[in-house]
Design an enzyme around this catalytic site. Structure first.
Site, PDB file in Angstrom:
ATOM      1  N   HIS A   1      -9.409  25.627  -4.400  1.00 38.06           N
ATOM      2  CA  HIS A   1     -10.247  24.564  -3.828  1.00 38.06           C
ATOM      3  C   HIS A   1      -9.354  23.511  -3.166  1.00 38.06           C
ATOM      4  O   HIS A   1      -9.571  23.128  -2.017  1.00 38.06           O
ATOM      5  CB  HIS A   1     -11.126  23.919  -4.900  1.00 38.06           C
ATOM      6  CG  HIS A   1     -11.790  22.646  -4.445  1.00 38.06           C
ATOM      7  ND1 HIS A   1     -12.767  22.640  -3.489  1.00 38.06           N
ATOM      8  CD2 HIS A   1     -11.587  21.345  -4.788  1.00 38.06           C
ATOM      9  CE1 HIS A   1     -13.152  21.386  -3.266  1.00 38.06           C
ATOM     10  NE2 HIS A   1     -12.448  20.576  -4.040  1.00 38.06           N
TER      11      HIS A   1
ATOM     12  N   ASP B   1      -4.549  20.696  30.157  1.00 41.74           N
ATOM     13  CA  ASP B   1      -4.440  21.502  28.934  1.00 41.74           C
ATOM     14  C   ASP B   1      -3.365  20.830  28.082  1.00 41.74           C
ATOM     15  O   ASP B   1      -2.879  19.759  28.435  1.00 41.74           O
ATOM     16  CB  ASP B   1      -4.039  22.956  29.261  1.00 41.74           C
ATOM     17  CG  ASP B   1      -4.487  23.917  28.144  1.00 41.74           C
ATOM     18  OD1 ASP B   1      -4.311  23.566  26.964  1.00 41.74           O
ATOM     19  OD2 ASP B   1      -5.013  24.987  28.463  1.00 41.74           O
TER      20      ASP B   1
ATOM     21  N   TRP C   1      -2.883  23.075  -6.648  1.00 45.74           N
ATOM     22  CA  TRP C   1      -2.479  23.008  -5.241  1.00 45.74           C
ATOM     23  C   TRP C   1      -1.095  22.399  -5.152  1.00 45.74           C
ATOM     24  O   TRP C   1      -0.416  22.541  -4.148  1.00 45.74           O
ATOM     25  CB  TRP C   1      -3.491  22.200  -4.424  1.00 45.74           C
ATOM     26  CG  TRP C   1      -3.243  20.728  -4.373  1.00 45.74           C
ATOM     27  CD1 TRP C   1      -3.561  19.827  -5.332  1.00 45.74           C
ATOM     28  CD2 TRP C   1      -2.607  19.984  -3.320  1.00 45.74           C
ATOM     29  NE1 TRP C   1      -3.167  18.566  -4.948  1.00 45.74           N
ATOM     30  CE2 TRP C   1      -2.583  18.634  -3.709  1.00 45.74           C
ATOM     31  CE3 TRP C   1      -2.074  20.329  -2.079  1.00 45.74           C
ATOM     32  CZ2 TRP C   1      -2.036  17.625  -2.918  1.00 45.74           C
ATOM     33  CZ3 TRP C   1      -1.523  19.311  -1.294  1.00 45.74           C
ATOM     34  CH2 TRP C   1      -1.515  17.984  -1.720  1.00 45.74           C
TER      35      TRP C   1
ATOM     36  N   SER D   1       2.416  27.284  11.547  1.00 52.40           N
ATOM     37  CA  SER D   1       1.306  26.909  12.417  1.00 52.40           C
ATOM     38  C   SER D   1       1.266  25.399  12.631  1.00 52.40           C
ATOM     39  O   SER D   1       1.174  24.916  13.761  1.00 52.40           O
ATOM     40  CB  SER D   1       0.002  27.397  11.780  1.00 52.40           C
ATOM     41  OG  SER D   1      -1.090  26.700  12.304  1.00 52.40           O
ATOM     42  N   SER D   2       1.372  24.641  11.533  1.00 52.71           N
ATOM     43  CA  SER D   2       1.284  23.183  11.635  1.00 52.71           C
ATOM     44  C   SER D   2       2.433  22.617  12.448  1.00 52.71           C
ATOM     45  O   SER D   2       2.242  21.716  13.274  1.00 52.71           O
ATOM     46  CB  SER D   2       1.289  22.553  10.239  1.00 52.71           C
ATOM     47  OG  SER D   2       0.238  23.071   9.469  1.00 52.71           O
TER      48      SER D   2
ATOM     49  N   HIS E   1       2.744  12.979   0.006  1.00 51.94           N
ATOM     50  CA  HIS E   1       2.107  11.720   0.353  1.00 51.94           C
ATOM     51  C   HIS E   1       1.897  11.560   1.855  1.00 51.94           C
ATOM     52  O   HIS E   1       0.796  11.218   2.266  1.00 51.94           O
ATOM     53  CB  HIS E   1       2.747  10.499  -0.295  1.00 51.94           C
ATOM     54  CG  HIS E   1       1.710   9.430  -0.353  1.00 51.94           C
ATOM     55  ND1 HIS E   1       0.742   9.386  -1.316  1.00 51.94           N
ATOM     56  CD2 HIS E   1       1.390   8.460   0.520  1.00 51.94           C
ATOM     57  CE1 HIS E   1      -0.117   8.425  -1.048  1.00 51.94           C
ATOM     58  NE2 HIS E   1       0.254   7.837   0.066  1.00 51.94           N
TER      59      HIS E   1
ATOM     60  N   GLU F   1       1.324  13.858   3.707  1.00 50.30           N
ATOM     61  CA  GLU F   1       0.203  14.775   3.929  1.00 50.30           C
ATOM     62  C   GLU F   1      -1.134  14.053   3.780  1.00 50.30           C
ATOM     63  O   GLU F   1      -2.080  14.304   4.528  1.00 50.30           O
ATOM     64  CB  GLU F   1       0.295  15.959   2.954  1.00 50.30           C
ATOM     65  CG  GLU F   1      -0.887  16.917   2.958  1.00 50.30           C
ATOM     66  CD  GLU F   1      -1.039  17.695   4.266  1.00 50.30           C
ATOM     67  OE1 GLU F   1      -0.026  17.893   4.968  1.00 50.30           O
ATOM     68  OE2 GLU F   1      -2.174  18.102   4.575  1.00 50.30           O
TER      69      GLU F   1
ATOM     70  N   TYR G   1      -1.737  11.075   4.601  1.00 51.04           N
ATOM     71  CA  TYR G   1      -1.976  10.348   5.839  1.00 51.04           C
ATOM     72  C   TYR G   1      -2.218  11.296   7.001  1.00 51.04           C
ATOM     73  O   TYR G   1      -2.919  10.958   7.951  1.00 51.04           O
ATOM     74  CB  TYR G   1      -0.827   9.371   6.096  1.00 51.04           C
ATOM     75  CG  TYR G   1      -0.794   8.325   4.999  1.00 51.04           C
ATOM     76  CD1 TYR G   1      -1.864   7.447   4.873  1.00 51.04           C
ATOM     77  CD2 TYR G   1       0.219   8.275   4.061  1.00 51.04           C
ATOM     78  CE1 TYR G   1      -1.904   6.530   3.854  1.00 51.04           C
ATOM     79  CE2 TYR G   1       0.185   7.351   3.035  1.00 51.04           C
ATOM     80  CZ  TYR G   1      -0.880   6.483   2.932  1.00 51.04           C
ATOM     81  OH  TYR G   1      -0.928   5.587   1.902  1.00 51.04           O
TER      82      TYR G   1
ATOM     83  N   SER H   1     -12.453   4.892  14.901  1.00 48.13           N
ATOM     84  CA  SER H   1     -12.115   3.852  15.873  1.00 48.13           C
ATOM     85  C   SER H   1     -12.674   4.154  17.261  1.00 48.13           C
ATOM     86  O   SER H   1     -12.697   3.279  18.121  1.00 48.13           O
ATOM     87  CB  SER H   1     -10.592   3.676  15.966  1.00 48.13           C
ATOM     88  OG  SER H   1     -10.049   3.423  14.700  1.00 48.13           O
TER      89      SER H   1
ATOM     90  N   HIS I   1       4.879   7.419  -6.684  1.00 45.07           N
ATOM     91  CA  HIS I   1       3.681   6.937  -7.401  1.00 45.07           C
ATOM     92  C   HIS I   1       2.831   8.105  -7.895  1.00 45.07           C
ATOM     93  O   HIS I   1       1.909   7.901  -8.662  1.00 45.07           O
ATOM     94  CB  HIS I   1       2.874   5.925  -6.575  1.00 45.07           C
ATOM     95  CG  HIS I   1       2.133   6.495  -5.399  1.00 45.07           C
ATOM     96  ND1 HIS I   1       1.929   5.790  -4.247  1.00 45.07           N
ATOM     97  CD2 HIS I   1       1.547   7.695  -5.194  1.00 45.07           C
ATOM     98  CE1 HIS I   1       1.242   6.525  -3.392  1.00 45.07           C
ATOM     99  NE2 HIS I   1       1.007   7.684  -3.936  1.00 45.07           N
ATOM    100  N   HIS I   2       3.159   9.316  -7.452  1.00 45.63           N
ATOM    101  CA  HIS I   2       2.508  10.492  -8.040  1.00 45.63           C
ATOM    102  C   HIS I   2       3.215  10.908  -9.329  1.00 45.63           C
ATOM    103  O   HIS I   2       2.813  11.862  -9.966  1.00 45.63           O
ATOM    104  CB  HIS I   2       2.539  11.660  -7.057  1.00 45.63           C
ATOM    105  CG  HIS I   2       1.761  11.409  -5.806  1.00 45.63           C
ATOM    106  ND1 HIS I   2       0.423  11.708  -5.678  1.00 45.63           N
ATOM    107  CD2 HIS I   2       2.110  10.843  -4.629  1.00 45.63           C
ATOM    108  CE1 HIS I   2      -0.005  11.359  -4.470  1.00 45.63           C
ATOM    109  NE2 HIS I   2       1.001  10.831  -3.816  1.00 45.63           N
TER     110      HIS I   2
ATOM    111  N   THR J   1      -3.814  -0.960   5.621  1.00 42.71           N
ATOM    112  CA  THR J   1      -5.090  -0.269   5.458  1.00 42.71           C
ATOM    113  C   THR J   1      -6.233  -1.280   5.454  1.00 42.71           C
ATOM    114  O   THR J   1      -7.259  -1.089   6.111  1.00 42.71           O
ATOM    115  CB  THR J   1      -5.095   0.533   4.139  1.00 42.71           C
ATOM    116  OG1 THR J   1      -3.850   1.246   4.058  1.00 42.71           O
ATOM    117  CG2 THR J   1      -6.231   1.510   4.099  1.00 42.71           C
TER     118      THR J   1
ATOM    119  N   LYS K   1      -7.030  -2.545   8.888  1.00 40.08           N
ATOM    120  CA  LYS K   1      -7.885  -1.645   9.665  1.00 40.08           C
ATOM    121  C   LYS K   1      -9.348  -1.855   9.312  1.00 40.08           C
ATOM    122  O   LYS K   1     -10.214  -1.928  10.191  1.00 40.08           O
ATOM    123  CB  LYS K   1      -7.500  -0.189   9.382  1.00 40.08           C
ATOM    124  CG  LYS K   1      -6.289   0.253  10.163  1.00 40.08           C
ATOM    125  CD  LYS K   1      -6.180   1.763  10.140  1.00 40.08           C
ATOM    126  CE  LYS K   1      -5.058   2.206  11.055  1.00 40.08           C
ATOM    127  NZ  LYS K   1      -5.450   3.255  11.986  1.00 40.08           N
TER     128      LYS K   1
ATOM    129  N   ARG L   1      -8.084  16.173 -15.769  1.00 43.12           N
ATOM    130  CA  ARG L   1      -8.534  17.100 -14.743  1.00 43.12           C
ATOM    131  C   ARG L   1      -7.959  18.486 -15.021  1.00 43.12           C
ATOM    132  O   ARG L   1      -7.129  18.651 -15.910  1.00 43.12           O
ATOM    133  CB  ARG L   1      -8.128  16.603 -13.353  1.00 43.12           C
ATOM    134  CG  ARG L   1      -6.693  16.256 -13.200  1.00 43.12           C
ATOM    135  CD  ARG L   1      -6.363  15.379 -11.994  1.00 43.12           C
ATOM    136  NE  ARG L   1      -6.735  15.960 -10.707  1.00 43.12           N
ATOM    137  CZ  ARG L   1      -6.118  15.663  -9.564  1.00 43.12           C
ATOM    138  NH1 ARG L   1      -5.104  14.823  -9.544  1.00 43.12           N
ATOM    139  NH2 ARG L   1      -6.509  16.203  -8.442  1.00 43.12           N
TER     140      ARG L   1
END
Lengths: 600, 343
Positions: free
Chosen positions: A65, A94, A138, A168-169, A252, A254, A256, A267, A301-302, A327, A330, A449
Site C-alpha cells: 500500500h 513538447d 515501504w 524512470s524518475s 524526506h 520524497e 516534498y 496555486s 526527525h524520522h 509552509t 504558503k 502501526r
C-alpha cells in the site's frame, strides 16, 4: 486506422500529451490497486483480533500500500500533469527529450508490473503461497530485510522494482529540468513562470538529487542479499542504522516531491476561481524553493526513537520546526488570494480549498512530532498514520483531484460533470476525515502501526470501526469519480479553449490541443497572459507560418525499457542468462534509438 | 483476558486532558473500558514530562487550527460568488502583511522549541547511582528482562518498584525492535549491535501494557509486554521468588513425567529451566508459572492456552521460531502439569 496501427501509435508515441494520458490512466489504476490494499487493511482492523487476512498477507498489504501509493500512484499522477500541462504552460511544442519521456513512462510501467507480479508468483519460488509481495514496510528497515530474516523473494521484488522505478524518475527529472529551463516561450521569464511549472522544476531537482541516495541504499542492500556483504549487518561491523539514514535522506525530500506539485496545482486553481491573481507570487515561489532546500536538513526527525543523542535530536527538531514557516507562509498567501475574491465553488475549487483545510491539520500534527519527546510517544503509532494521510491524502490527493477537474477539459476536450464532482468531493471529504481523524486518538491511546491484529483491551475498537467506515466511504467517492470520467467520454459538455477563464497559456489553444500545441509560439509579456490586456501578440494576417517539426514516434524507448525487468529476472530467479539477455536488449535499444533518423 | 487493571486505573486520561473524555465517550470508546496502553496516562517522570510538553504544543496547534480554519470559513462565506458583483481588485501582494505572517509562526515555534529542548536534555540524562539496572533484550517476538544485580531473568512481564529510578539497557538479539510502554514514557528503538538507554522513575503502582513499536517481521503485532509497577515490598517479594531455584516435582507425579518430556522433546535446547538447562534461545521457563501471560504476552498463562500453544506454536503466532514438536496428547498433558508447577 486499424486496431493494430492504433495500438502501435500508442506504443511508439513521443507526444507529451499522449504520454501524459498514459501516465494518468496507468497511475490511476495503481491508485485503485493501492486503495484496494488499504481497504483490505481497514477490513482486517475493523475489529480487534480480525481474521480477514493472515499476518503474512497483512504485512505484504501495508508494505505494498505504501510503496504503491508513493511510487506507482502519486508520483506518476503528478508526472502525468508535468507531462501534459508544463509544455503547454511554458509555450513549448513538447518536452526537451520526447523519446526519453516515452522511456520514463515505459520503465515506470514495467517496474510497477514487475513489483506487483509478486502478488501471483509465489508458486514459481516454491513459497507455499500465491503471494510473495514485499513485506518489510515501504521503508524496508535493515536488518529485517537481510537474507537471514527475509529469505524469500519478497524483498528482492521490492529492491529490484524500486531500482527500476528510480531510473524512470531520474530520466523524467532531468527531462523536465531541461524543458522548463530551455524551452520557455519568448518572454516567459522565470518569474513569469506559472507556479505549477515552478513547483515541477523544484520537484524535478529534488528527484534528481534524492533518487541517487535511495539507489545507493538499494544497491548496498542488493549486495548484502546476493553477494554476502555486510553493509547493514552488525555481524561483520556493518550497521542497520546506516540504512535508516540513507533511506530518510531520500525519504524526506520524497515527501516534498509528493506535496510540492499539489501545492503548484492549488496555486493555479485558487486564482482562477477567485478571479484574482495569486497573492504574493514571489513569496509563494521562493517558499516552495526554500521548502525544497530545507527538506534536505530534516531527515533524522524520522529517527528520534533511534537514540541519536540529545544534540542530534535538538538540531533536527529545530530544522524541522523551521520548515513550518515557509509552509505556513504558503497557507496564508492562499488565504489572501481568496480574500476579496469572487469565489466560484467548482469541484476543482472545492478540492483546492479542501487541500488548505486538511493540509493545515496535517501540518499542525507534524509540528507536534517535530518535538522529539512528544514524537517518542507518537512515532510508529496510528497518530503518525493520521498525520501522513492528512498530508498525502488531504494534501497531495486533494490537490491532484483539483488538477483533474481543472485540466480534464484541456486534456480531453470535455468537462467532467460538476454534479457528480460535488458528490465525489463530499464523499471523499467526509470519508477521509472519518477514516483518518480517529487515527490521531487511536495512536495516542497506544495502538502502534503495522500490526495485523490488536487486543480489545486497548479500547480502540470503536474508533477503528469508524475509521474503516470512513475508508470505504472514500472508496465510494472514488467510484463516483470513475463513473464521472466514464460518462464524460460521451456525455460530457464540450469544453472549448477555456471553460474556466484561466490566466495561463494552456487556455489559449484548443482542447485537446493539436499535436504541435501552438500554431505560433506565443510571445509572453506578463505573468498572467490571458488576464492582462495586449499580452499575446496576434498573428499578422496572411503571415507565412514557419514549418513545425514534431518528432515522429519511436519503438526504441519501449524496447530499451523492456531490458530492465529482464535484467532484474537474473537476481530474482538466480539465473545468470537473464542478465545477458536483458543487457543485450538494452544495448540494442539504445543503439537503434541513437541512430534513428529524425522524421517529421 | 480478565486480569490486571482494577477500577482505580480508570483515570484513562490525565488531569489536564479531561476534555478528551466526552470526545472519547462520543466515539463510544471510553465507555468500553480503560486504556491500559494510553500515552495520555503518564505513570513515570519521563512520561509526565512528555505529557506536559505535548499538552503545551497541543494547545498551540488548537489555536492555529481555529485561526486558519476560521479564517478559511469566513472567506468562503464572505467572498462567495454573487451575481453582478464587480470584478475583484487584482492585489498582487502586501509586503508588511507577508512579513507579519512569516514572523508569527516563527514566534509560536520559539514557544514550542524552548520547552522541547529543555525536555530533550532533561529526559536523556545519565542514570543516577543506585538506579535499578535492567537489561532488556528484544527477540523475534518476545522480550527478555535481566536484572544483573539481582540475578533474575524473566520474560515479557517487567516488574519495577514504584518510586525508584530504573535504567533500562536495551539490546536486540536479531532485528530492530522498539520498546514501548506508553505509561512509562516514549519508545526507544532496540537495535542489534547497539545498547540504547531509557532512564525513568515509575511513580505509581499500576499494571501497564505495551508492545513492540518497530515493525520486526511476521508477528510484530504479537510482541506485547506488561509492566507491573509494584510497591517496594511487593517488588522485593517477587524478586525473592524469582531468585529461588526451580520448584521440585514429586516422584511419580504427572509433573515428573512432564519433566522427562521436557528433556525428550528438546525443550532444553532453547529454554533455560533451573539447573537442568541453560539455553537462551527462548524465554527462561524456570518460573513460568509465576507469569500472567505466555507467548510474548499474547495469551493468558493457563492450561488451555499453554496446551494450544505447545501443540502448534506457528498456528498460534505466525512465524513463531518455536516449532511444532508434535507432542502427543498424553505427553502434552504431562508437560503442562510440569510447567504449571514451575512457579
Amino acid at each position: 486506422m486499424s486496431r493494430l496501427k492504433r495500438l502501435m501509435s500508442w506504443l511508439t508515441t513521443t507526444d507529451h500529451k499522449r504520454i501524459g494520458l498514459l501516465y494518468f490512466y496507468t497511475a490511476f489504476v495503481f491508485f485503485l490497486v493501492g486503495g484496494l490494499e488499504a481497504l483490505f487493511i481497514r477490513a482486517q482492523l475493523a475489529q480487534p483480533d480480525g481474521h480477514v487476512v493472515s499476518a503474512e498477507t497483512f504485512n505484504q498489504l501495508f508494505t505494498m500500500h505504501g510503496t504503491t501509493m508513493v511510487f506507482l500512484a502519486l508520483m506518476p499522477l503528478t508526472a502525468s500533469f508535468f507531462n501534459y500541462i508544463v509544455p503547454l504552460q511554458i509555450g513549448a511544442r513538447d518536452v526537451a527529450f520526447p523519446r526519453l519521456n516515452a522511456f520514463s513512462y515505459w520503465v515506470f510501467v514495467l517496474g510497477a508490473l514487475l513489483m506487483n507480479a509478486s502478488w501471483f508468483t509465489g508458486p514459481l519460488f516454491h513459497a507455499g503461497r500465491l503471494n510473495v509481495a514485499p513485506d518489510a514496510g515501504w521503508f524496508g528497515y535493515a536488518n529485517l530485510t537481510s537474507r537471514q530474516y527475509s529469505p524469500g523473494p519478497n524483498i528482492d521484488f521490492w529492491l529490484l522494482g524500486l531500482q527500476i522505478l528510480g531510473v524512470s524518475s531520474l530520466a523524467a527529472g532531468f527531462n523536465f529540468i531541461v524543458t522548463i529551463l530551455n524551452l520557455r516561450a519568448p518572454g516567459m521569464k522565470m518569474m513569469r513562470l506559472p507556479v505549477f511549472s515552478w513547483m515541477t522544476l523544484v520537484t524535478s531537482f529534488l528527484i534528481i538529487t534524492a533518487f541517487p541516495v535511495i539507489t545507493v541504499a538499494l544497491v548496498l542492500l542488493m549486495f548484502d542479499r546476493f553477494f554476502g556483504t555486510h553493509f547493514y549487518l552488525t555481524s561483520a561491523g556493518g550497521d542497520p542504522v546506516l540504512w535508516q539514514h540513507l533511506f530518510w535522506i531520500f525519504g524526506h525530500p520524497e515527501v516534498y516531491i509528493l506535496i510540492l506539485p499539489a501545492m503548484g496545482i492549488v496555486s493555479e486553481v485558487l486564482p482562477t476561481f477567485a478571479r484574482k491573481p495569486l497573492f504574493g507570487y514571489t513569496v509563494v515561489v521562493y517558499s516552495g524553493v526554500l521548502i525544497g532546500f530545507m527538506g534536505w536538513g530534516v531527515w533524522s526527525h524520522h529517527m528520534f526513537s533511534v537514540g541519536l543523542g540529545p544534540i542530534a535530536d535538538s538540531v533536527f527538531s529545530a530544522t524541522t520546526m523551521l520548515i513550518a514557516v515557509p509552509t505556513g507562509v504558503k497557507i496564508f498567501n492562499w488565504l489572501a488570494t481568496l480574500w476579496g475574491g469572487q469565489l466560484r465553488f467548482t469541484t476543482a475549487m472545492l478540492f483546492a480549498i479542501g487541500f488548505i483545510a486538511l493540509f493545515t491539520i496535517g501540518g499542525l500534527s507534524g509540528v507536534t512530532h517535530a518535538s522529539p519527546p512528544a514524537d517518542l510517544q507518537q512515532t510508529d503509532t496510528y497518530y503518525v498514520v493520521a498525520h501522513i494521510h492528512y498530508v498525502l491524502f488531504g494534501g497531495t490527493i486533494f490537490g491532484l483531484f483539483a488538477g483533474m477537474y481543472y485540466w480534464w477539459p484541456k486534456m480531453t476536450g470535455r468537462l467532467l460533470s460538476e454534479t457528480l464532482g460535488k458528490w465525489h468531493f463530499a464523499l471523499v471529504f467526509v470519508g477521509m476525515n472519518l477514516a483518518f481523524f480517529p487515527m490521531h486518538l487511536i495512536g495516542l491511546l497506544g495502538m502502534p502501526r503495522r500490526i495485523y491484529t490488536y487486543s480489545p483491551d486497548l479500547g480502540v475498537s470503536t474508533l477503528n470501526l469508524v475509521s474503516t467506515i470512513g475508508a470505504f466511504l472514500i472508496g465510494v467517492g472514488v467510484l463516483v469519480f470513475i463513473w464521472n470520467v466514464w460518462r464524460t467520454r460521451t456525455r460530457g459538455q464540450t469544453a472549448g479553449n477555456d471553460p474556466w477563464g484561466g490566466a495561463t497559456l494552456e487556455w489559449t489553444i484548443s482542447s485537446p490541443p493539436p499535436v504541435h500545441n501552438f500554431d505560433v509560439i506565443p510571445t509572453v509579456a506578463s505573468r498572467l497572459p490571458r488576464w492582462t490586456k495586449t499580452q499575446l501578440k496576434a498573428i499578422p494576417e496572411g503571415a507565412k507560418l514557419a514549418e513545425i517539426h514534431v518528432p515522429g514516434g519511436s519503438i526504441w524507448p519501449l524496447v530499451t525499457a523492456l531490458g530492465l525487468p529482464v535484467l532484474a529476472l537474473a537476481p530474482l530467479s538466480h539465473r545468470l542468462p537473464f542478465a545477458f539477455v536483458g543487457a543485450t536488449i538494452i544495448l540494442l535499444g539504445i543503439f537503434r534509438w541513437a541512430f534513428e533518423p529524425f522524421e517529421a | 483476558m480478565t486480569e490486571c487493571w482494577d477500577s482505580s486505573t480508570f483515570d484513562a486520561v490525565s488531569r489536564d486532558r479531561r476534555w478528551l473524555l466526552p470526545l472519547l465517550c462520543a466515539a463510544g470508546a471510553a465507555c468500553g473500558g480503560p486504556f491500559p496502553q494510553s500515552s495520555l496516562r503518564p505513570r513515570s517522570d519521563f512520561a509526565g514530562a512528555i505529557d506536559r510538553l505535548f499538552t503545551d504544543i497541543f494547545w498551540w496547534a488548537v489555536l492555529v487550527f481555529i485561526l486558519v480554519e476560521g479564517l478559511l470559513l469566513f472567506i468562503i462565506v464572505r467572498y462567495r460568488y454573487r451575481e453582478g458583483a464587480p470584478t475583484p481588485k487584482p492585489t498582487h501582494g502586501h509586503t508588511l502583511l507577508e512579513i507579519a505572517w512569516t514572523l508569527a509562526p516563527a514566534l509560536i515555534l520559539v514557544f514550542i522549541a524552548v520547552p522541547t529542548m529543555r525536555t530533550i536534555f532533561a529526559t536523556q540524562t545519565d542514570s543516577p547511582a543506585g538506579a535499578l539496572r535492567v537489561e532488556v533484550v528484544a527477540h523475534q517476538w518476545w522480550w527478555e528482562y535481566r536484572y544483573p544485580e539481582l540475578g533474575v531473568v524473566t520474560a515479557n512481564e517487567l516488574h519495577l518498584p514504584a518510586g525508584r529510578t530504573v535504567a533500562l539497557a536495551l539490546t536486540s538479539a536479531d532485528v530492530i525492535h522498539s520498546f514501548w510502554a506508553p505509561g512509562l514514557g516514549g519508545k526507544r528503538d532496540v537495535i542489534p549491535g547497539r545498547t540504547n538507554r531509557l532512564v525513568l522513575r515509575p511513580d505509581s503502582v499500576d499494571t501497564l501494557l505495551g508492545q513492540c513499536a518497530e515493525f520486526c517481521g511476521a508477528s510484530h503485532a504479537n510482541m506485547r509486554l506488561r509492566v507491573m509497577v509494584e510497591a517496594e515490598p511487593a517488588f522485593q517479594a517477587w524478586v525473592g521468588r524469582q531468585q529461588a531455584g526451580a520448584a521440585s516435582v514429586a516422584k511419580g507425579s504427572l509433573a515428573e513425567q512432564g519433566q522427562q518430556a521436557f528433556r525428550r522433546y528438546g525443550c532444553v535446547g532453547c529454554h533455560t529451566m533451573g539447573t537442568m538447562s541453560t539455553a537462551i534461545i527462548g524465554p527462561n521457563l524456570t518460573h513460568l508459572g509465576s507469569r500472567m501471560t505466555i507467548a510474548g504476552g499474547l495469551f493468558p498463562n493457563d492450561s488451555v492456552h499453554l496446551t494450544r500453544w505447545i501443540a502448534d506454536p506457528p498456528a498460534e503466532k505466525p512465524g513463531s521460531i518455536m516449532p511444532n514438536m508434535h507432542v502427543p496428547a498424553g505427553d502434552l498433558a504431562a508437560l503442562i502439569a510440569y510447567l504449571r508447577t514451575m512457579r
